[in-house]
Design an enzyme around this catalytic site. Structure first.
Site, PDB file in Angstrom:
ATOM      1  N   ASN A   1      13.678  50.206  24.940  1.00 13.22           N
ATOM      2  CA  ASN A   1      12.344  49.709  25.290  1.00 13.22           C
ATOM      3  C   ASN A   1      12.191  49.372  26.775  1.00 13.22           C
ATOM      4  O   ASN A   1      11.379  48.549  27.153  1.00 13.22           O
ATOM      5  CB  ASN A   1      11.970  48.535  24.390  1.00 13.22           C
ATOM      6  CG  ASN A   1      13.058  47.472  24.349  1.00 13.22           C
ATOM      7  OD1 ASN A   1      13.936  47.458  25.200  1.00 13.22           O
ATOM      8  ND2 ASN A   1      12.980  46.585  23.384  1.00 13.22           N
TER       9      ASN A   1
ATOM     10  N   HIS B   1      13.779  44.349  29.815  1.00  5.80           N
ATOM     11  CA  HIS B   1      14.043  43.068  29.181  1.00  5.80           C
ATOM     12  C   HIS B   1      13.176  42.016  29.856  1.00  5.80           C
ATOM     13  O   HIS B   1      12.965  42.064  31.068  1.00  5.80           O
ATOM     14  CB  HIS B   1      15.522  42.676  29.356  1.00  5.80           C
ATOM     15  CG  HIS B   1      15.782  41.240  28.988  1.00  5.80           C
ATOM     16  ND1 HIS B   1      15.995  40.850  27.692  1.00  5.80           N
ATOM     17  CD2 HIS B   1      15.793  40.113  29.738  1.00  5.80           C
ATOM     18  CE1 HIS B   1      16.147  39.521  27.664  1.00  5.80           C
ATOM     19  NE2 HIS B   1      16.031  39.054  28.886  1.00  5.80           N
TER      20      HIS B   1
HETATM   21  P1  IDP Z   1      13.488  41.311  23.079  1.00  5.69           P
HETATM   22  O1  IDP Z   1      14.184  42.241  24.032  1.00  5.69           O
HETATM   23  O2  IDP Z   1      12.063  41.743  22.801  1.00  5.69           O
HETATM   24  O3  IDP Z   1      13.561  39.861  23.493  1.00  5.69           O
HETATM   25  P2  IDP Z   1      15.613  40.814  21.163  1.00  5.69           P
HETATM   26  O4  IDP Z   1      15.426  40.427  19.721  1.00  5.69           O
HETATM   27  O5  IDP Z   1      16.114  39.774  22.109  1.00  5.69           O
HETATM   28  O6  IDP Z   1      14.221  41.433  21.667  1.00  5.69           O
HETATM   29  O7  IDP Z   1      16.591  42.067  21.155  1.00  5.69           O
HETATM   30  C1  IDP Z   1      17.212  42.518  22.327  1.00  5.69           C
HETATM   31  C2  IDP Z   1      17.155  44.045  22.354  1.00  5.69           C
HETATM   32  O8  IDP Z   1      17.863  44.583  21.216  1.00  5.69           O
HETATM   33  C3  IDP Z   1      15.745  44.644  22.227  1.00  5.69           C
HETATM   34  O9  IDP Z   1      15.045  44.669  23.461  1.00  5.69           O
HETATM   35  C4  IDP Z   1      16.054  46.026  21.701  1.00  5.69           C
HETATM   36  O10 IDP Z   1      16.530  46.895  22.739  1.00  5.69           O
HETATM   37  C5  IDP Z   1      17.197  45.749  20.728  1.00  5.69           C
HETATM   38  N1  IDP Z   1      16.730  45.446  19.363  1.00  5.69           N
HETATM   39  C6  IDP Z   1      16.244  44.249  18.923  1.00  5.69           C
HETATM   40  N2  IDP Z   1      15.943  44.288  17.617  1.00  5.69           N
HETATM   41  C7  IDP Z   1      16.232  45.532  17.210  1.00  5.69           C
HETATM   42  C8  IDP Z   1      16.139  46.180  15.923  1.00  5.69           C
HETATM   43  O11 IDP Z   1      15.718  45.613  14.910  1.00  5.69           O
HETATM   44  N3  IDP Z   1      16.549  47.478  15.881  1.00  5.69           N
HETATM   45  C9  IDP Z   1      17.019  48.141  16.970  1.00  5.69           C
HETATM   46  N4  IDP Z   1      17.133  47.582  18.189  1.00  5.69           N
HETATM   47  C10 IDP Z   1      16.735  46.284  18.316  1.00  5.69           C
HETATM   48 MG    MG Z   2      15.212  38.619  23.641  1.00  6.21          MG
END
Ligand code: IDP
Ligand code: MG
Length: 168
Positions: A124, A127
């Site tokens: 995505n 961060h």
């Molecule tokens: P965020 O980046 O929106 O804060 P977080 O839950 O902190 O989300 O997760 C860190 C990173 O881990 C996300 O940006 C994404 O790249 C990956 N990620 C999070 N949840 C998932 C999931 O359910 N499936 C696959 N990748 C995930």
């Molecule tokens: Mg996060």
């Protein structure tokens, strides 16, 4: 209440590989926030695991560590920045969009440029910290006080006799 906050922003390796840095900085500049720190970082396994320690029990954790280290994109670096100003955390999260790029608003950075890999990892592009506690933890992990141009958190002077690399 809106007040000055700091937030950590990373342009992840997929963002670098897709040449999105300029685009992302342009979008972030719309917020009128200030860049208080910036550097290119080669992410060690230790730094990656510490940054994502809250996700260590997730099935995608190993893949996530490879992702942030740049092993999935052959770009072994990220651009790390601290944005600072009123309501910085929510403003940047809003521009970033939802974690899942398929669910992110189509005009957001993640909605525009993110993808889900065949292994199911959300690539995505950026961060952004989600709240003040997370922002403080992350900024202290990625930056030392001398690398940030505003005084964000209390500091102390530590006397150390360390060998360090200097220009020859
Ligand atoms: P965020 O980046 O929106 O804060 P977080 O839950 O902190 O989300 O997760 C860190 C990173 O881990 C996300 O940006 C994404 O790249 C990956 N990620 C999070 N949840 C998932 C999931 O359910 N499936 C696959 N990748 C995930
Ligand atoms: Mg996060």
């Amino acid at each position: 209440m809106k007040h000055a906050q700091a937030t950590l922003v990373l342009v992840k390796p997929d963002g670098l590989k897709k040449s999105l840095t300029g685009n992302i900085l342009t979008r972030l500049s719309e917020t009128k926030l200030e860049i208080a720190a910036a550097k290119v970082v080669k992410v060690s396994k230790e730094l990656a695991e510490e940054h994502y320690c809250h996700l260590k029990d997730k099935p995608f954790f190993a893949e996530l560590i490879k992702y942030i280290q740049g092993e999935l994109h052959n770009r072994k670096k990220v651009l790390a920045m601290v944005y600072w100003g009123n309501d910085a955390i929510d403003k940047v999260r809003q521009l970033a969009g939802a974690t899942n790029p398929e669910e992110a608003e189509s005009t957001s950075i993640r909605g525009s440029f993110g993808r889900i890999t065949t292994r199911g990892l959300y690539e995505n592009v950026i961060h952004a910290s989600t709240n003040e506690n997370e922002a403080e933890r992350e900024i202290k992990l990625w930056f030392g006080p001398d690398e940030i141009i505003v005084d964000l958190y209390p500091t102390e002077i530590k006397e150390e006799k360390l060998k360090r690399k200097v220009w020859a």
